[in-house]
Design a protein around this motif. Structure first.
Motif, PDB file in Angstrom:
ATOM      1  N   ILE B  40      10.188   3.448  -1.686  1.00 12.92           N
ATOM      2  CA  ILE B  40       8.901   3.736  -1.052  1.00 12.92           C
ATOM      3  C   ILE B  40       8.179   2.443  -0.677  1.00 12.92           C
ATOM      4  O   ILE B  40       7.561   2.347   0.389  1.00 12.92           O
ATOM      5  CB  ILE B  40       8.026   4.605  -1.994  1.00 12.92           C
ATOM      6  CG1 ILE B  40       8.741   5.939  -2.271  1.00 12.92           C
ATOM      7  CG2 ILE B  40       6.655   4.857  -1.380  1.00 12.92           C
ATOM      8  CD1 ILE B  40       8.176   6.713  -3.436  1.00 12.92           C
ATOM      9  N   ASP B  49       5.756   6.898   7.557  1.00  7.19           N
ATOM     10  CA  ASP B  49       4.774   7.874   7.110  1.00  7.19           C
ATOM     11  C   ASP B  49       5.187   8.418   5.731  1.00  7.19           C
ATOM     12  O   ASP B  49       6.203   7.999   5.166  1.00  7.19           O
ATOM     13  CB  ASP B  49       4.577   8.993   8.146  1.00  7.19           C
ATOM     14  CG  ASP B  49       5.825   9.811   8.379  1.00  7.19           C
ATOM     15  OD1 ASP B  49       6.682   9.886   7.493  1.00  7.19           O
ATOM     16  OD2 ASP B  49       5.952  10.379   9.478  1.00  7.19           O
ATOM     17  N   TRP B  50       4.385   9.332   5.196  1.00  6.98           N
ATOM     18  CA  TRP B  50       4.648   9.825   3.844  1.00  6.98           C
ATOM     19  C   TRP B  50       6.033  10.439   3.710  1.00  6.98           C
ATOM     20  O   TRP B  50       6.711  10.250   2.701  1.00  6.98           O
ATOM     21  CB  TRP B  50       3.569  10.846   3.424  1.00  6.98           C
ATOM     22  CG  TRP B  50       2.228  10.223   3.210  1.00  6.98           C
ATOM     23  CD1 TRP B  50       1.902   8.893   3.331  1.00  6.98           C
ATOM     24  CD2 TRP B  50       1.021  10.888   2.808  1.00  6.98           C
ATOM     25  NE1 TRP B  50       0.580   8.695   3.051  1.00  6.98           N
ATOM     26  CE2 TRP B  50       0.011   9.897   2.728  1.00  6.98           C
ATOM     27  CE3 TRP B  50       0.697  12.209   2.528  1.00  6.98           C
ATOM     28  CZ2 TRP B  50      -1.301  10.198   2.371  1.00  6.98           C
ATOM     29  CZ3 TRP B  50      -0.608  12.511   2.169  1.00  6.98           C
ATOM     30  CH2 TRP B  50      -1.594  11.505   2.099  1.00  6.98           C
ATOM     31  N   TYR B  54       9.007   9.197   1.303  1.00  4.37           N
ATOM     32  CA  TYR B  54       9.659  10.066   0.332  1.00  4.37           C
ATOM     33  C   TYR B  54      11.180  10.006   0.478  1.00  4.37           C
ATOM     34  O   TYR B  54      11.907   9.877  -0.509  1.00  4.37           O
ATOM     35  CB  TYR B  54       9.177  11.517   0.481  1.00  4.37           C
ATOM     36  CG  TYR B  54       9.727  12.396  -0.606  1.00  4.37           C
ATOM     37  CD1 TYR B  54       9.071  12.518  -1.815  1.00  4.37           C
ATOM     38  CD2 TYR B  54      10.941  13.057  -0.447  1.00  4.37           C
ATOM     39  CE1 TYR B  54       9.592  13.288  -2.841  1.00  4.37           C
ATOM     40  CE2 TYR B  54      11.474  13.826  -1.470  1.00  4.37           C
ATOM     41  CZ  TYR B  54      10.794  13.939  -2.656  1.00  4.37           C
ATOM     42  OH  TYR B  54      11.323  14.686  -3.677  1.00  4.37           O
ATOM     43  N   LEU B  92       5.834   8.605  -5.023  1.00  9.14           N
ATOM     44  CA  LEU B  92       5.129   8.549  -3.742  1.00  9.14           C
ATOM     45  C   LEU B  92       3.626   8.670  -3.950  1.00  9.14           C
ATOM     46  O   LEU B  92       2.832   7.925  -3.357  1.00  9.14           O
ATOM     47  CB  LEU B  92       5.628   9.667  -2.818  1.00  9.14           C
ATOM     48  CG  LEU B  92       4.947   9.731  -1.446  1.00  9.14           C
ATOM     49  CD1 LEU B  92       5.267   8.494  -0.620  1.00  9.14           C
ATOM     50  CD2 LEU B  92       5.362  10.977  -0.677  1.00  9.14           C
ATOM     51  N   ILE B  96       0.764   5.979  -2.854  1.00  9.58           N
ATOM     52  CA  ILE B  96      -0.329   6.349  -1.955  1.00  9.58           C
ATOM     53  C   ILE B  96      -1.687   6.082  -2.616  1.00  9.58           C
ATOM     54  O   ILE B  96      -2.598   5.530  -1.993  1.00  9.58           O
ATOM     55  CB  ILE B  96      -0.223   7.842  -1.558  1.00  9.58           C
ATOM     56  CG1 ILE B  96       0.999   8.063  -0.656  1.00  9.58           C
ATOM     57  CG2 ILE B  96      -1.488   8.309  -0.854  1.00  9.58           C
ATOM     58  CD1 ILE B  96       1.319   9.522  -0.404  1.00  9.58           C
TER      59      ILE B  96
ATOM     60  N   THR C 217       0.243   7.244   7.287  1.00  9.36           N
ATOM     61  CA  THR C 217       1.233   6.175   7.206  1.00  9.36           C
ATOM     62  C   THR C 217       1.051   5.394   5.907  1.00  9.36           C
ATOM     63  O   THR C 217      -0.060   5.268   5.413  1.00  9.36           O
ATOM     64  CB  THR C 217       1.045   5.242   8.421  1.00  9.36           C
ATOM     65  OG1 THR C 217       1.241   6.006   9.596  1.00  9.36           O
ATOM     66  CG2 THR C 217       2.009   4.076   8.392  1.00  9.36           C
ATOM     67  N   LEU C 218       2.154   4.898   5.363  1.00 10.55           N
ATOM     68  CA  LEU C 218       2.073   4.010   4.211  1.00 10.55           C
ATOM     69  C   LEU C 218       1.700   2.611   4.676  1.00 10.55           C
ATOM     70  O   LEU C 218       2.010   2.212   5.800  1.00 10.55           O
ATOM     71  CB  LEU C 218       3.418   3.971   3.477  1.00 10.55           C
ATOM     72  CG  LEU C 218       3.873   5.289   2.844  1.00 10.55           C
ATOM     73  CD1 LEU C 218       5.319   5.165   2.389  1.00 10.55           C
ATOM     74  CD2 LEU C 218       2.985   5.666   1.675  1.00 10.55           C
TER      75      LEU C 218
END
Lengths: 225, 225, 225
Positions: B40, B49-50, B54, B92, B96, C217-218
């Motif tokens: 990650i 993106d998430w 993942y 994740l 975040i 987005t990360l």
């Protein structure tokens, strides 16, 4: 090819199965070795370390057959014979010891690589047919056996796979597969089917490289034709 | 290592199999978690993106074992235990929620990642041997279990795989595999084989990173030596 | 959706299984075709040759299902039906013959691609459940069936996989999987479960693209928030 060549094949295959087997083992070793050398040389271009070089060499040597065996649902071929592991180690040792020597023999690697392509194509076709799949699956598996290792190498090196935009390579394998199918369907005896397929793949590859023949290219939609 | 440490292992393994099992579960969770975090964090560097984050985390956590199981012809290990899916989701969530916290714990991730490498190497060896394969296949499978997830991560991120040209990582796994084989062949009891292999992999990795030790690099053929 | 639409589905599914099957075959062909077109168009952007274009098209069309089947331990679905090979060849032929026509139909490919995503998600879920796996595995397999082909395409093209950092795509598939599970658990009859899942996936995708909705987005750890 000189008539004596044909005679040689004929005697060899019909009269001496032991010799035919020995020839196949030698070809398989040379092909595997050339495939491994190809992976290690590409890895050297990107300054991989010894481990990275080994993995790239091994990936080219066994990658295609491993994908094939995985799809066919059988044990990957290299897991029952340590030869492939040792052959790749030998190739790495040679590249480390003598870059000059490796470079000087470039033509030999090219020839062995082509013989390997032909041999692995045929091996892939025969294994697939033996498991009861139709011929069109066998032709695809023959091609995967011959070329997928090089694709894995290019993916690991973060390059665009060379077989998708350079000289004819995979097409030689597919054409060989179609020739195999045609001759087999015509009822030709197996040794002849194998020998003619082998020559077909090799000659297409040699001619394509010798005369810089490549497939037409696709164009982006906003380009002029 | 302090003698009391050895004593601890000895008591733990011989006298309390329940404790040994608990320790293994904890190590597996920490290793999986550290592997997922690694995926990650790399994905975050590329502004995935998430969902992309993942997938990268999951790929590192289960990729190596999945390739191993696919080659061994058995069901991928993560399909029978939802722990890996949830563990990646937790990783994740943490990335975040708190980038700073994740960064501050970098050393912890490094330690857990190394313990994971050691544990997954041993798990890969034992699963392969249990299926009746020879030791050299088991050593390769142990290495694949430990390192292939990271290679998949780098391929998905369009990076050159870091284990092919940076610090010693895969070599720690392979050395551990050889140590496992040597001790096993010498007739040492299994708990000791496992503990010494575990320490071997971990110590090689810690020393290599601590002293910036890496493998020699391959050179392109047109470079000066 | 207009009430007559629901009626149409209801009559179709309950009263005419033959029609339902025909519809499924048509959808599968359109979806496969759109997936292949997607691979070939991306390959054209990178000036791949015809073979490279074919492989990319084929990879998108069959890649997801092949990874799924490999993990499930069953024969890859495309090996028993030559339709996928021919469908990809037809797509390649069209791209070669008329780039303009292909470009003008961009909206059609987008719609077919979305229908394909919905259909392949459901197919993946059902195949996984039929083999006795739990629902969370089926949801993952549904997603892999729908989206992994596109990831393979991007890896072969040496691009960062687009589904990891662009519009919502995989999330539509996963949401569809969760809806499938919820409705199934509530005891809804299978045809309704399928139809509502199909609409869920399609509508999420259409809305996401229409309104430029994407996942958060990360961020890299050294970036400001």
């Amino acid at each position: 090819m000189h008539p004596k060549g044909w005679l040689f094949f004929r005697i060899m295959i019909y009269n001496d199965p032991q010799l035919a087997h020995t020839l196949q083992v030698i070809l398989e070793f040379l092909g595997t070795f050339a495939f491994a050398i190809s992976g290690i040389r590409h890895a050297a271009q990107k300054h991989f370390d010894w481990f990275g070089g080994y993995v790239c060499g091994f990936a080219v040597a066994i990658g295609g057959g491993t994908i094939r065996d995985s799809m066919l649902g059988v044990r990957p071929f290299w897991m029952t014979d340590i030869m492939y592991v040792l052959c790749t180690a030998l190739a790495l040792l040679l590249v480390i010891l003598s870059r000059k020597w490796i470079k000087r023999l470039s033509n030999a690697w090219f020839v062995f690589d082509t013989l390997g392509l032909a041999l692995f194509t045929i091996a892939g076709i025969q294994k697939t047919l033996a498991l009861g799949h139709p011929f069109w699956v066998a032709i695809i598996m023959g091609c995967i056996t011959g070329v997928a290792g090089g694709v894995i190498r290019d993916v690991l090196l973060n390059n665009v796979p060379v077989i998708f935009h350079k000289e004819i390579y995979a097409v030689a394998s597919v054409t060989g597969g179609i020739v195999y199918w045609a001759l087999f369907s015509l009822g030709l005896s197996l040794p002849w089917v194998v020998v003619i397929t082998f020559l077909t793949v090799s000659i297409i590859r040699f001619v394509a490289v010798g005369y810089h023949i490549s497939l037409p290219t696709l164009h982006a939609e906003d380009e002029k034709k």
